[in-house]
Scaffold this motif. Sequence first.
Motif, PDB file in Angstrom:
ATOM      1  N   UNK A  11       3.862 -17.022 -35.281  1.00 46.66           N
ATOM      2  CA  UNK A  11       2.622 -17.788 -35.360  1.00 46.66           C
ATOM      3  C   UNK A  11       2.027 -18.051 -33.989  1.00 46.66           C
ATOM      4  N   UNK A  12       2.872 -18.342 -33.015  1.00 45.64           N
ATOM      5  CA  UNK A  12       2.415 -18.550 -31.644  1.00 45.64           C
ATOM      6  C   UNK A  12       1.644 -17.331 -31.155  1.00 45.64           C
ATOM      7  N   UNK A  13       2.255 -16.144 -31.302  1.00 40.65           N
ATOM      8  CA  UNK A  13       1.627 -14.914 -30.799  1.00 40.65           C
ATOM      9  C   UNK A  13       0.398 -14.528 -31.601  1.00 40.65           C
ATOM     10  N   UNK A  14       0.440 -14.734 -32.902  1.00 40.01           N
ATOM     11  CA  UNK A  14      -0.717 -14.395 -33.742  1.00 40.01           C
ATOM     12  C   UNK A  14      -1.910 -15.279 -33.369  1.00 40.01           C
ATOM     13  N   UNK A  15      -1.678 -16.577 -33.249  1.00 40.79           N
ATOM     14  CA  UNK A  15      -2.769 -17.485 -32.873  1.00 40.79           C
ATOM     15  C   UNK A  15      -3.287 -17.184 -31.466  1.00 40.79           C
ATOM     16  N   UNK A  16      -2.382 -16.909 -30.547  1.00 37.07           N
ATOM     17  CA  UNK A  16      -2.792 -16.597 -29.180  1.00 37.07           C
ATOM     18  C   UNK A  16      -3.635 -15.325 -29.139  1.00 37.07           C
ATOM     19  N   UNK A  17      -3.144 -14.261 -29.749  1.00 33.74           N
ATOM     20  CA  UNK A  17      -3.893 -12.999 -29.733  1.00 33.74           C
ATOM     21  C   UNK A  17      -5.197 -13.102 -30.511  1.00 33.74           C
ATOM     22  N   UNK A  18      -5.176 -13.828 -31.623  1.00 34.16           N
ATOM     23  CA  UNK A  18      -6.421 -14.016 -32.388  1.00 34.16           C
ATOM     24  C   UNK A  18      -7.430 -14.819 -31.573  1.00 34.16           C
ATOM     25  N   UNK A  19      -6.965 -15.840 -30.873  1.00 34.63           N
ATOM     26  CA  UNK A  19      -7.855 -16.638 -30.038  1.00 34.63           C
ATOM     27  C   UNK A  19      -8.453 -15.821 -28.908  1.00 34.63           C
ATOM     28  N   UNK A  20      -7.639 -14.983 -28.281  1.00 36.70           N
ATOM     29  CA  UNK A  20      -8.154 -14.141 -27.198  1.00 36.70           C
ATOM     30  C   UNK A  20      -9.083 -13.053 -27.728  1.00 36.70           C
ATOM     31  N   UNK A  21      -8.758 -12.500 -28.881  1.00 36.78           N
ATOM     32  CA  UNK A  21      -9.642 -11.489 -29.491  1.00 36.78           C
ATOM     33  C   UNK A  21     -10.982 -12.118 -29.860  1.00 36.78           C
ATOM     34  N   UNK A  22     -10.951 -13.322 -30.393  1.00 37.64           N
ATOM     35  CA  UNK A  22     -12.202 -14.007 -30.731  1.00 37.64           C
ATOM     36  C   UNK A  22     -13.025 -14.264 -29.470  1.00 37.64           C
ATOM     37  N   UNK A  23     -12.360 -14.621 -28.396  1.00 32.26           N
ATOM     38  CA  UNK A  23     -13.063 -14.917 -27.147  1.00 32.26           C
ATOM     39  C   UNK A  23     -13.664 -13.666 -26.519  1.00 32.26           C
ATOM     40  N   UNK A  24     -12.866 -12.601 -26.379  1.00 30.52           N
ATOM     41  CA  UNK A  24     -13.297 -11.445 -25.592  1.00 30.52           C
ATOM     42  C   UNK A  24     -13.888 -10.309 -26.415  1.00 30.52           C
ATOM     43  N   UNK A  25     -13.442 -10.144 -27.644  1.00 31.62           N
ATOM     44  CA  UNK A  25     -13.956  -9.036 -28.443  1.00 31.62           C
ATOM     45  C   UNK A  25     -15.114  -9.460 -29.342  1.00 31.62           C
ATOM     46  N   UNK A  26     -14.972 -10.633 -29.963  1.00 31.34           N
ATOM     47  CA  UNK A  26     -16.007 -11.102 -30.888  1.00 31.34           C
ATOM     48  C   UNK A  26     -17.033 -12.009 -30.209  1.00 31.34           C
ATOM     49  N   UNK A  27     -16.747 -12.460 -29.002  1.00 37.73           N
ATOM     50  CA  UNK A  27     -17.616 -13.385 -28.271  1.00 37.73           C
ATOM     51  C   UNK A  27     -17.867 -14.673 -29.060  1.00 37.73           C
TER      52      UNK A  27
END
Length: 177
Positions: A11-27
Amino acid sequence: MIPLIIACEVGFWVLLLAGLAARYLLKAKTLSTVLLICVPLVDLVLLAASVIDLRGGGTATVAHGLAAIYIGVSVAFGGQLVRWADQRFAHRFAGGPAPVRPPKHGPAHAAYERRQWLRHLLAYAIAVAVMGLFTLLVGDVERVLPMWGPMGGWGVVVIVDFLISFSYTLAPRKAKS
């Protein structure tokens, strides 16, 4: 309890990667912020589940000790790990600057190693505090002894880490010529 610890790590890694993907890929800055705020909540879920289990009459086991260790390491190193992942994600997907690497030699390396050891000691202290809380909740030292088992081995690791980390203060690593 072990499956819950594994689920929290995932869950830690999923939330972290999802948060970074939302920030940098989805803006999607707001979504990113929400997801990244949820990262430390994983620790609270594990802590709450452990407390509920123990308050419900469960015997403290090595798994409870591992949960406390996970919480200690996550609190002490979590912010640093999030920054590490953020730098790499920004560099790879958003044209950000190259990640900053820790110093490899000299006094700067020695200072870095000392800070990392202090972080390691903090993780250990937090784990001890969480286990102390678990011990108080159970109220019977005999029932919690197995939980404390991993701390002896980890204590040796903290001491060895101290010796290695502080050895760089006495004998700094030299730059390769």
